[in-house]
Design an enzyme around this catalytic site. Structure first.
Site, PDB file in Angstrom:
ATOM      1  N   CYS A  68       0.845  -1.187   0.000  1.00 41.84           N
ATOM      2  CA  CYS A  68       0.000   0.000   0.000  1.00 41.84           C
ATOM      3  C   CYS A  68       0.886   1.243   0.000  1.00 41.84           C
ATOM      4  CB  CYS A  68      -0.895  -0.070   1.239  1.00 41.84           C
ATOM      5  SG  CYS A  68      -1.112   1.427   2.149  1.00 41.84           S
ATOM      6  N   GLU A  69       0.584   2.162  -0.909  1.00 36.84           N
ATOM      7  CA  GLU A  69       1.429   3.347  -1.039  1.00 36.84           C
ATOM      8  C   GLU A  69       1.272   4.323   0.121  1.00 36.84           C
ATOM      9  OE1 GLU A  69      -1.185   6.357  -3.826  1.00 36.84           O
ATOM     10  OE2 GLU A  69       0.078   4.903  -4.829  1.00 36.84           O
ATOM     11  N   HIS A  70       0.263   4.139   0.948  1.00 35.08           N
ATOM     12  CA  HIS A  70       0.046   5.061   2.065  1.00 35.08           C
ATOM     13  C   HIS A  70       0.838   4.695   3.309  1.00 35.08           C
ATOM     14  CE1 HIS A  70      -4.012   5.606  -0.105  1.00 35.08           C
ATOM     15  NE2 HIS A  70      -3.171   6.527  -0.501  1.00 35.08           N
ATOM     16  N   HIS A  71       1.031   3.380   3.562  1.00 34.44           N
ATOM     17  CA  HIS A  71       1.688   2.962   4.800  1.00 34.44           C
ATOM     18  C   HIS A  71       2.840   1.984   4.569  1.00 34.44           C
ATOM     19  CE1 HIS A  71      -2.542   3.960   5.860  1.00 34.44           C
ATOM     20  NE2 HIS A  71      -1.909   4.696   6.754  1.00 34.44           N
TER      21      HIS A  71
ATOM     22  N   GLN B 199      -5.369  -0.497  -4.345  1.00 30.62           N
ATOM     23  CA  GLN B 199      -6.005  -1.621  -5.040  1.00 30.62           C
ATOM     24  C   GLN B 199      -6.844  -1.159  -6.230  1.00 30.62           C
ATOM     25  OE1 GLN B 199      -7.728  -4.614  -2.490  1.00 30.62           O
ATOM     26  NE2 GLN B 199      -9.268  -5.128  -4.024  1.00 30.62           N
TER      27      GLN B 199
ATOM     28  N   HIS C 256      -5.995  -5.975   3.441  1.00 31.08           N
ATOM     29  CA  HIS C 256      -4.983  -4.918   3.604  1.00 31.08           C
ATOM     30  C   HIS C 256      -4.481  -4.918   5.039  1.00 31.08           C
ATOM     31  CE1 HIS C 256      -5.737  -2.589  -0.224  1.00 31.08           C
ATOM     32  NE2 HIS C 256      -6.697  -3.500  -0.235  1.00 31.08           N
TER      33      HIS C 256
ATOM     34  N   CYS D 280      -2.769  -2.738   6.411  1.00 23.32           N
ATOM     35  CA  CYS D 280      -2.871  -1.406   7.019  1.00 23.32           C
ATOM     36  C   CYS D 280      -4.212  -1.237   7.743  1.00 23.32           C
ATOM     37  CB  CYS D 280      -2.679  -0.301   5.973  1.00 23.32           C
ATOM     38  SG  CYS D 280      -3.872  -0.306   4.640  1.00 23.32           S
TER      39      CYS D 280
END
Length: 195
Positions: free
Chosen positions: A82-85, A123, A151, A153
């Site tokens: 995941c590009e956020h976490h 995703q 996920h 995250c």
């Protein structure tokens, strides 16, 4: 494409960054001495999709087809970050397409999904990119991509949800026009993600 010298330099810089991050934790275990190097290698492996294209992976894997069938492959494993976490999401990808004079070798469907999964992702975008790559490569009458994943995250931080499954669907061509056809293959695509 980066050469060996550039990759080695990247590895050293990422290793140094991980060393800085770990230095901020009260670690007492000597077993983490090599962690920055191992983590740097892992990150480069998990993001190797940035260094290739569908065209390179497909190569000569496109073949003529005169039939009127449907290609449906389900259960392709997806592992992405995941590009956020920078935490993993893991699940399955199902790809369905209606050929129009050309088909892809079946292994190419897995290779296409891996190219995009091996990048920092959300995703929703991953599902779209896979569908677009198939559409571009063989120009089918329709493409349907369904990804179901868990996920970490959501599971390990934040809401700490026990078993959150996320399903994303991209429909193109005939699948975008025919809801019944789409629903048939979306329901056949169901395969619970495994962790």
């Amino acid at each position: 494409m980066k050469n060996q010298k550039q990759r080695e330099q990247d590895l050293k810089e990422i290793e140094k960054a991980y060393s800085t991050i770990l230095s901020k934790l009260p670690l007492t275990n000597e077993g983490v001495e090599s962690t920055p190097k191992r983590a740097a290698k892992a990150l480069l492996e998990l993001t190797q999709g940035y260094h290739t294209t569908p065209e390179e992976k497909i190569g000569e894997g496109i073949f003529p087809y005169e039939g009127d069938g449907v290609v449906h492959v389900k259960g392709l494993e997806i592992c992405s970050l995941c590009e956020h976490h920078l935490l993993p999401f893991i699940g399955t990808c199902s790809i369905t397409y209606i050929p129009d004079k050309k088909i892809l070798g079946l292994s190419k469907l897995k290779r296409i999904s891996d190219i995009y999964a091996r990048r920092l992702q959300v995703q929703e975008r991953l599902t779209e990119q896979i569908a677009e790559a198939i559409e571009k490569s063989v120009n089918p009458k329709g493409v349907l991509v369904v990804i179901r994943s868990v996920h970490l995250c959501m599971k390990m931080r934040g809401v700490c949800e026990k078993d959150p499954e996320t399903c994303t669907v991209v429909r193109k061509g005939e699948f975008a026009r025919n809801q019944l056809l789409t629903m048939q293959y979306v329901s056949e695509s169901h395969q619970a993600p495994k962790l």
